[in-house]
Enzyme design. Structure first.
Site, PDB file in Angstrom:
ATOM      1  N   ASN A 206       0.844  -1.199   0.000  1.00 51.96           N
ATOM      2  CA  ASN A 206       0.000   0.000   0.000  1.00 51.96           C
ATOM      3  C   ASN A 206       0.878   1.248   0.000  1.00 51.96           C
ATOM      4  O   ASN A 206       2.108   1.142  -0.016  1.00 51.96           O
ATOM      5  CB  ASN A 206      -0.962  -0.033   1.192  1.00 51.96           C
ATOM      6  CG  ASN A 206      -0.207  -0.162   2.498  1.00 51.96           C
ATOM      7  OD1 ASN A 206       0.615   0.680   2.841  1.00 51.96           O
ATOM      8  ND2 ASN A 206      -0.441  -1.258   3.226  1.00 51.96           N
ATOM      9  N   ASP A 275      -4.397  -6.497   5.054  1.00 52.57           N
ATOM     10  CA  ASP A 275      -5.384  -7.393   5.665  1.00 52.57           C
ATOM     11  C   ASP A 275      -5.379  -8.771   5.019  1.00 52.57           C
ATOM     12  O   ASP A 275      -5.792  -9.744   5.635  1.00 52.57           O
ATOM     13  CB  ASP A 275      -6.785  -6.785   5.535  1.00 52.57           C
ATOM     14  CG  ASP A 275      -6.939  -5.593   6.472  1.00 52.57           C
ATOM     15  OD1 ASP A 275      -6.366  -5.629   7.562  1.00 52.57           O
ATOM     16  OD2 ASP A 275      -7.627  -4.620   6.089  1.00 52.57           O
ATOM     17  N   LYS A 285       8.798 -17.085 -10.965  1.00 52.40           N
ATOM     18  CA  LYS A 285       8.087 -15.931 -11.523  1.00 52.40           C
ATOM     19  C   LYS A 285       6.858 -16.403 -12.322  1.00 52.40           C
ATOM     20  O   LYS A 285       6.976 -17.328 -13.135  1.00 52.40           O
ATOM     21  CB  LYS A 285       9.038 -15.152 -12.441  1.00 52.40           C
ATOM     22  CG  LYS A 285       8.441 -13.879 -12.968  1.00 52.40           C
ATOM     23  CD  LYS A 285       9.372 -13.181 -13.942  1.00 52.40           C
ATOM     24  CE  LYS A 285       8.662 -11.994 -14.550  1.00 52.40           C
ATOM     25  NZ  LYS A 285       9.252 -11.576 -15.809  1.00 52.40           N
ATOM     26  N   PHE A 320      -4.172   2.931  15.089  1.00 54.34           N
ATOM     27  CA  PHE A 320      -4.501   3.955  14.107  1.00 54.34           C
ATOM     28  C   PHE A 320      -5.684   3.469  13.289  1.00 54.34           C
ATOM     29  O   PHE A 320      -5.922   2.263  13.204  1.00 54.34           O
ATOM     30  CB  PHE A 320      -3.312   4.201  13.169  1.00 54.34           C
ATOM     31  CG  PHE A 320      -2.366   5.250  13.675  1.00 54.34           C
ATOM     32  CD1 PHE A 320      -1.543   4.992  14.754  1.00 54.34           C
ATOM     33  CD2 PHE A 320      -2.306   6.502  13.069  1.00 54.34           C
ATOM     34  CE1 PHE A 320      -0.677   5.965  15.234  1.00 54.34           C
ATOM     35  CE2 PHE A 320      -1.444   7.479  13.536  1.00 54.34           C
ATOM     36  CZ  PHE A 320      -0.622   7.211  14.616  1.00 54.34           C
ATOM     37  N   LYS A 334     -13.180   0.230  15.913  1.00 56.57           N
ATOM     38  CA  LYS A 334     -11.838  -0.384  15.994  1.00 56.57           C
ATOM     39  C   LYS A 334     -11.269  -0.225  17.397  1.00 56.57           C
ATOM     40  O   LYS A 334     -10.681  -1.161  17.955  1.00 56.57           O
ATOM     41  CB  LYS A 334     -10.887   0.256  14.970  1.00 56.57           C
ATOM     42  CG  LYS A 334     -11.197  -0.165  13.541  1.00 56.57           C
ATOM     43  CD  LYS A 334     -10.308   0.532  12.512  1.00 56.57           C
ATOM     44  CE  LYS A 334     -10.857   0.264  11.109  1.00 56.57           C
ATOM     45  NZ  LYS A 334     -10.206   1.033  10.068  1.00 56.57           N
ATOM     46  N   LYS A 338     -10.702  -3.784  19.231  1.00 61.35           N
ATOM     47  CA  LYS A 338      -9.299  -4.200  19.352  1.00 61.35           C
ATOM     48  C   LYS A 338      -8.738  -3.914  20.758  1.00 61.35           C
ATOM     49  O   LYS A 338      -7.535  -4.027  20.985  1.00 61.35           O
ATOM     50  CB  LYS A 338      -8.452  -3.527  18.275  1.00 61.35           C
ATOM     51  CG  LYS A 338      -8.944  -3.841  16.847  1.00 61.35           C
ATOM     52  CD  LYS A 338      -7.956  -3.417  15.788  1.00 61.35           C
ATOM     53  CE  LYS A 338      -8.580  -3.486  14.395  1.00 61.35           C
ATOM     54  NZ  LYS A 338      -7.596  -3.648  13.325  1.00 61.35           N
TER      55      LYS A 338
HETATM   56  N1  CTP Z   1      -3.873  -3.567  12.016  1.00 62.91           N
HETATM   57  C1  CTP Z   1      -3.200  -4.698  12.424  1.00 62.91           C
HETATM   58  N2  CTP Z   1      -3.250  -5.842  11.696  1.00 62.91           N
HETATM   59  C2  CTP Z   1      -3.994  -5.910  10.578  1.00 62.91           C
HETATM   60  C3  CTP Z   1      -4.700  -4.760  10.153  1.00 62.91           C
HETATM   61  C4  CTP Z   1      -4.632  -3.612  10.886  1.00 62.91           C
HETATM   62  O1  CTP Z   1      -2.535  -4.653  13.454  1.00 62.91           O
HETATM   63  N3  CTP Z   1      -4.034  -7.024   9.886  1.00 62.91           N
HETATM   64  C5  CTP Z   1      -3.821  -2.363  12.841  1.00 62.91           C
HETATM   65  C6  CTP Z   1      -3.214  -1.153  12.156  1.00 62.91           C
HETATM   66  O2  CTP Z   1      -1.824  -1.071  12.413  1.00 62.91           O
HETATM   67  C7  CTP Z   1      -3.968  -0.011  12.811  1.00 62.91           C
HETATM   68  C8  CTP Z   1      -5.327  -0.598  13.123  1.00 62.91           C
HETATM   69  O3  CTP Z   1      -5.155  -2.010  13.135  1.00 62.91           O
HETATM   70  O4  CTP Z   1      -3.385   0.381  14.023  1.00 62.91           O
HETATM   71  C9  CTP Z   1      -6.423  -0.264  12.136  1.00 62.91           C
HETATM   72  O5  CTP Z   1      -5.989  -0.499  10.833  1.00 62.91           O
HETATM   73  P1  CTP Z   1      -6.928  -0.196   9.588  1.00 62.91           P
HETATM   74  O6  CTP Z   1      -6.254  -0.667   8.354  1.00 62.91           O
HETATM   75  O7  CTP Z   1      -7.434   1.218   9.643  1.00 62.91           O
HETATM   76  O8  CTP Z   1      -8.201  -1.078   9.910  1.00 62.91           O
HETATM   77  P2  CTP Z   1      -8.566  -2.589   9.746  1.00 62.91           P
HETATM   78  O9  CTP Z   1      -8.728  -3.162  11.103  1.00 62.91           O
HETATM   79  O10 CTP Z   1      -7.629  -3.278   8.833  1.00 62.91           O
HETATM   80  O11 CTP Z   1     -10.031  -2.468   9.106  1.00 62.91           O
HETATM   81  P3  CTP Z   1     -10.463  -1.978   7.631  1.00 62.91           P
HETATM   82  O12 CTP Z   1      -9.289  -2.242   6.730  1.00 62.91           O
HETATM   83  O13 CTP Z   1     -11.636  -2.831   7.362  1.00 62.91           O
HETATM   84  O14 CTP Z   1     -10.811  -0.536   7.754  1.00 62.91           O
END
Ligand code: CTP
Length: 396
Positions: A206, A275, A285, A320, A334, A338
């Site tokens: 990303n 995610d 490859k 975050f 969240k 969490k």
């Molecule tokens: N995070 C994590 N592990 C993951 C995804 C997210 O530890 N697999 C943590 C990120 O570092 C951040 C928080 O969870 O502190 C929220 O991340 P974000 O990407 O905003 O949310 P998600 O929980 O992934 O939900 P979504 O993508 O559905 O918004």
């Protein structure tokens, strides 16, 4: 955290006698005081005087018999705050050039605590371009400078050069010590994106630059914490004094964060963790074929949720949330699901917020309410987050 251990470095000038009062006042305030003198300083006032006032042995020699074999390191580690008073032109020059040819200069080179330099000397020595340059450089190197006052000097001249009164020096110590409010605390931060390999040459990732996580790490180190930074692949320089643990995938990041979790008092998940990852990573490859291609993804572990589930009393956990819509609702969900103590929510579409910028606009969310912060540099925001975490820790 309240400072306790004050290390006083004394170099050889007539103002040494004034430092007797400083040491005495510090002892009266129940601080632990240790004194290092140069040999020249010991010609102005004997070490015995400072031993009586500080209730501790005074260190002069690098190699005193029968004592600590590495006193410069032991003393530097012991100090919560260091004051060099009076600071002669010679000792300032040594500090600025990193010389270490006696106990005082060696100790100064090993200091990691806040440090104060109080130049005191004849006006012409003070105004000499070499001294002016050295004091300016010392300030850039992180010394807090207490400039001398005007008045009658020992050389029978009037001018700038007198060591300020004890109260001024005590204030400088208070102020400098307050800059390290995280001393003794361990801060674990994750930063940057993760990379999920598709084959040996391709990955999914990303736009995270890592800037926000690195800025928090820098702020935490500046505030005196011991910092470990678990970093996804980023194009940022390593930060002095911060232990960086490089990782690539979400699962690497999970392992590194979990290995350091028990060590940490504050944990901040600023990383943009993927995610999902490709179900399979091809060993060779992937070659192109006619038509389209399907990739199946499987879910990555939610690192933050895992930490929230096993958080211990006293640990403060900050997450975050990056949203593009329904910021408050999504981010609060969240925070709660969490088990975070603090959640920093930002909207990618707000000007000044987002991945590649040096600034951020966020809502700070706690269990008992939200606070909308103005546009801040990512480092200023780092400071705010850490201060908020200190408050939360106090309440635990
Ligand atoms: N995070 C994590 N592990 C993951 C995804 C997210 O530890 N697999 C943590 C990120 O570092 C951040 C928080 O969870 O502190 C929220 O991340 P974000 O990407 O905003 O949310 P998600 O929980 O992934 O939900 P979504 O993508 O559905 O918004």
């Amino acid at each position: 955290m309240e400072y306790q251990n004050v290390l006083v470095g004394i170099s050889g000038g007539i103002a040494v006698y004034k430092v007797c009062d400083l040491v005495s006042q510090l002892s009266k305030r129940n601080k632990n005081v240790k004194v290092i003198m140069t040999e020249h300083a010991a010609k102005f006032v004997g070490p015995v005087t400072f031993e009586a006032l500080s209730h501790n042995p005074v260190a002069v020699q690098m190699f005193d018999e029968g004592t600590d074999p590495i006193p410069h390191i032991t003393l530097a580690q012991w100090a919560d705050v260091f004051i060099l008073a009076p600071a002669t032109a010679n000792v300032i020059a040594k500090a600025v050039h990193g010389m270490a040819d006696d106990l005082l200069s060696s100790t100064m080179l090993a200091l990691t605590c806040p440090k104060i330099m109080c130049p005191a000397m004849n006006t012409h020595m003070l105004e000499n371009p070499a001294t002016v340059r050295n004091i300016a450089q010392a300030e850039k190197d992180g010394w807090n400078i207490v400039m001398p006052e005007y008045g009658h000097l020992a050389c029978m001249e009037s001018g700038k050069g007198r060591l300020p009164k004890t109260d001024v020096l005590l204030d400088a110590i208070e102020q400098a010590a307050a800059e390290h409010p995280l001393k003794g605390l361990h801060v674990l931060i994750s930063a940057g994106p993760t990379q999920e390999a598709l084959d040996p040459v391709r990955f999914l990732s990303n736009h995270s630059s890592g800037k926000q996580g690195y800025a928090i790490a820098k702020a935490a180190a500046r505030m005196g914490a011991e910092v470990r930074l678990v970093s996804g692949p980023v194009a940022l320089d390593r930060i002095d004094g911060v232990q960086t643990i490089p990782v690539k995938s979400a699962r690497d990041m999970q392992q590194a964060v979990e290995e350091n979790f028990d060590w940490a008092d504050f944990i901040i998940m600023a990383a943009a963790v993927a995610d999902y990852r490709p179900k399979q990573t091809a060993e060779q490859k992937i070659k192109k074929h006619e038509g389209s291609m399907m990739v199946e993804f499987v879910k990555n572990p939610d690192i933050l949720a895992g930490l929230g589930a096993k958080k211990k009393n006293g640990q403060v956990l900050c997450g975050f949330a990056m949203e593009t819509e329904n910021l408050e609702k999504n981010a609060r969900a969240k925070l709660e699901s969490k088990n975070c103590d603090l959640l920093i929510a930002n909207n990618l579409t707000t000007p000044g917020a987002g991945f590649q910028t040096d600034t951020n606009v966020v809502t700070m969310m706690k269990l008992d309410g939200n606070e909308q912060l103005p546009l801040l540099s990512k480092e200023e925001l780092g400071c705010r987050i850490l201060k908020e975490m200190m408050e939360i820790r106090k309440g635990k």
